[in-house]
Design an enzyme around this catalytic site. Structure first.
Site, PDB file in Angstrom:
ATOM      1  N   THR A 107       0.821  -1.211   0.000  1.00 45.44           N
ATOM      2  CA  THR A 107       0.000   0.000   0.000  1.00 45.44           C
ATOM      3  C   THR A 107       0.855   1.261   0.000  1.00 45.44           C
ATOM      4  OG1 THR A 107      -1.823  -1.121   1.129  1.00 45.44           O
ATOM      5  CG2 THR A 107      -1.769   1.280   1.273  1.00 45.44           C
ATOM      6  N   SER A 146      -7.105  -0.872  -6.595  1.00 46.50           N
ATOM      7  CA  SER A 146      -6.685  -1.161  -5.230  1.00 46.50           C
ATOM      8  C   SER A 146      -5.200  -1.506  -5.289  1.00 46.50           C
ATOM      9  CB  SER A 146      -7.474  -2.345  -4.662  1.00 46.50           C
ATOM     10  OG  SER A 146      -6.840  -2.875  -3.503  1.00 46.50           O
ATOM     11  N   ASN A 148      -4.131  -4.042  -4.188  1.00 46.38           N
ATOM     12  CA  ASN A 148      -4.085  -5.487  -4.354  1.00 46.38           C
ATOM     13  C   ASN A 148      -4.203  -5.954  -5.796  1.00 46.38           C
ATOM     14  OD1 ASN A 148      -4.004  -5.274  -1.629  1.00 46.38           O
ATOM     15  ND2 ASN A 148      -6.103  -5.967  -1.278  1.00 46.38           N
ATOM     16  N   THR A 193      36.576 -36.198 -14.099  1.00 48.40           N
ATOM     17  CA  THR A 193      35.320 -36.495 -13.410  1.00 48.40           C
ATOM     18  C   THR A 193      35.658 -36.764 -11.954  1.00 48.40           C
ATOM     19  OG1 THR A 193      35.511 -38.866 -13.930  1.00 48.40           O
ATOM     20  CG2 THR A 193      34.248 -37.510 -15.464  1.00 48.40           C
ATOM     21  N   SER A 324      46.877  -9.711  -2.368  1.00 47.14           N
ATOM     22  CA  SER A 324      47.248  -9.856  -0.960  1.00 47.14           C
ATOM     23  C   SER A 324      47.938  -8.599  -0.459  1.00 47.14           C
ATOM     24  CB  SER A 324      48.181 -11.057  -0.783  1.00 47.14           C
ATOM     25  OG  SER A 324      48.679 -11.122   0.534  1.00 47.14           O
ATOM     26  N   SER A 325      47.713  -8.326   0.820  1.00 45.60           N
ATOM     27  CA  SER A 325      48.406  -7.207   1.461  1.00 45.60           C
ATOM     28  C   SER A 325      49.744  -7.635   2.025  1.00 45.60           C
ATOM     29  CB  SER A 325      47.534  -6.637   2.589  1.00 45.60           C
ATOM     30  OG  SER A 325      47.304  -7.642   3.572  1.00 45.60           O
ATOM     31  N   LYS A 330      50.855 -11.854  -5.594  1.00 50.34           N
ATOM     32  CA  LYS A 330      49.726 -12.777  -5.597  1.00 50.34           C
ATOM     33  C   LYS A 330      48.525 -12.134  -6.279  1.00 50.34           C
ATOM     34  CE  LYS A 330      47.381 -16.077  -2.525  1.00 50.34           C
ATOM     35  NZ  LYS A 330      45.986 -15.895  -2.918  1.00 50.34           N
TER      36      LYS A 330
END
Length: 501
Positions: A107, A146, A148, A193, A324-325, A330
């Site tokens: 609504t 409405s 709805n 697989t 990476s830090s 990386k």
């Protein structure tokens, strides 16, 4: 949201009381109350522009239908129509400020739309915002309607609008994988697989399979969107059509079809259609299927690019950012990782949709706002995920051909192709010895005199190993063999049984 801080105000009144509304705001008292009541997501419905556009289409169709059947005069209907047309083009979307999570079965969203459309129509007519004696949000803009019936109809139309962009991105992503399939079509690799070496294939086949599975999902999503064509306009509150004049139901759907260019139809039973939200489960399930397939593909890309030294290292993904830090140099597969997280979110949203659909009671489902939010967010994130996967990852993937060639040359997976010729038991012995000694299978076969080099080369042609050329008749190879081949033990598993592993 700066309107909420405006010093100049106008007073609007509802059945609860009066509220001061910023003078510049196109929304009114009902929207103001909803904004105060639902400070939850901190995300306004305007984050989904297709939803706003769809609501404008619904209100425009209603105005035209009311005019056609004589339920609304031409002046008001035309002004409402013009305001809706502007909103469809993107104007005033910032005025749709109610939160995506809200009570009241939508609504608040419906009234937000009524108020914005009404105040813009008043402005077009030269009246002040809030002059509801001339055009009223409830009596005119919401006439014959409405929440709805307008709210679920707008959701369905918005999903159809939004899905078009997602399908476009899925198609582009599928074509990117297909292009890589063509680029890598000559590169033989070891198929796997259960994460164990299986039989040879081409890297091109692997990437083309990604393209095919995505294209299949495009078709499934198109099937799902076709279920959205049934709407309940004219149902009003619970499906009985109270306050909807004779002829309105037929007229509004006709105009809605013309405005949206969607093949919309009126539901056969409006009471059932107003209370049932099952279509959203089906649609959500199709989105989840696509999301999980994208996640599977993304995880495959991460596996294939793992390493680069201590993993599979068969392909290289574009380096998008430092990984990476602490570890210099990386680089992580950040794009596939992000796509997988989107897939998890879509799967979670599917659970939300399922629970919300089940929670509907009697003649209405009060939880359509979270259904709408979940579906719109899933479509939006999937579309963006497809785009970033294509642009920032797939288009830049490179094959590590030298590594793949070396892996295949040392792989015992070619034994499967030799088993019909030299026998399963003998092939199993060769595989065991090759693994133990790290010898090449081809060298063991020729050194034992099981096949000569020409016969071996014919059987182990890369194109035949990958199923890309007509197979040589095994009987011809056996007939031409220079040695007596050992018989397969009656107790040994068949080659077919081995293939299943």
């Amino acid at each position: 949201m700066s309107d909420f801080l405006s010093a100049q105000t106008r007073t609007e009144t509802d059945s609860i009381g009066s509220v001061e509304i910023p003078a510049s705001a196109y929304w009114g008292v009902h929207t103001a109350r909803a904004h105060e009541n639902f400070p939850i997501a901190r995300r306004p419905i305007s984050v989904y522009p297709d939803f706003i556009r769809a609501f404008a289409c619904v209100k425009q169709a209603a105005a035209r239908a009311n005019l056609e059947i004589g339920a609304l005069d031409e002046q008001r209907a035309t002004l409402i129509d013009r305001a809706c047309e502007e909103i469809k083009t993107g104007m005033l979307h910032d005025q749709f400020v109610v939160g995506v999570i809200q009570g009241g079965a939508g609504t608040s969203t419906n009234m937000n739309a009524n108020e914005v459309i009404t105040n813009r129509a008043l402005e077009l007519a030269g009246h002040a915002k809030g002059d509801y004696a001339f055009i009223n949000p409830n009596d005119h803009t919401n006439h014959s309607q409405s929440t709805n019936d307008t709210y679920p109809t707008a959701i369905k139309i918005a999903l159809a609008f939004s899905l078009g962009s997602l399908l476009d991105e899925l198609g582009l992503l599928a074509e990117s994988f297909a292009a890589k399939g063509r680029e890598f079509s000559h590169i033989i690799k070891v198929g796997r697989t259960q994460l164990q070496d299986a039989v040879p294939m081409t890297l091109g086949q692997e990437f083309n399979a990604f393209a095919v599975t995505l294209r299949e999902d495009i078709e499934r999503l198109r099937e799902a969107v076709s279920l959205l064509r049934e709407v309940n306009m004219g149902a009003t509150a619970i499906g009985t059509g109270i306050n909807a004049p004779r002829g309105y139901k037929e007229a509004v759907v006709k105009h809605l079809r013309e405005i949206t260019e969607l093949e919309l139809v009126t539901a056969g039973d409006l009471v059932e259609s107003t209370s049932d939200t099952g279509v959203f489960i089906t649609f959500s399930g199709a989105l989840k299927r696509s999301a999980l397939k994208l996640s599977k593909i993304s995880n495959d890309l991460r596996l294939l690019s793992s390493g680069p030294q201590a993993g599979l290292g068969e392909i290289t993904l574009p380096a998008r950012q430092a990984g990476s830090s602490i570890m210099p140099g990386k680089v992580n597969p950040v794009i596939p990782e992000a796509v997988t997280q989107v897939a998890y979110s879509v799967a979670g949203a599917d659970v939300t949709v399922s629970m919300a659909v089940e929670a509907g009671q009697l003649q209405l489902n009060a939880f359509e706002p979270v259904i709408a939010h979940s579906l719109f967010q899933s479509i939006t994130w999937l579309e963006r995920a497809c785009r970033t996967l294509r642009v920032n990852c797939v288009d830049g993937i490179a094959a590590n051909e030298a590594r793949l060639e070396d892996t295949v040359s040392r792989s015992v997976t070619v034994i499967t192709a030799l088993a019909p010729v030299i026998g399963y038991a003998e092939a199993a012995k060769l595989a065991k010895e090759a693994l133990a000694t790290n010898a090449k299978v081809s060298e063991l076969v020729t050194s034992r005199g099981l096949l000569d080099q020409a016969q071996l080369d014919e059987i182990l042609k890369p194109s035949k190993l990958a199923g890309l050329a007509p197979e040589t008749d095994v009987i011809d190879v056996i007939t031409d063999a220079a040695v007596t081949l050992p018989e397969t033990s009656p107790d040994a598993p068949s080659a077919t049984a081995g293939d299943a592993q």
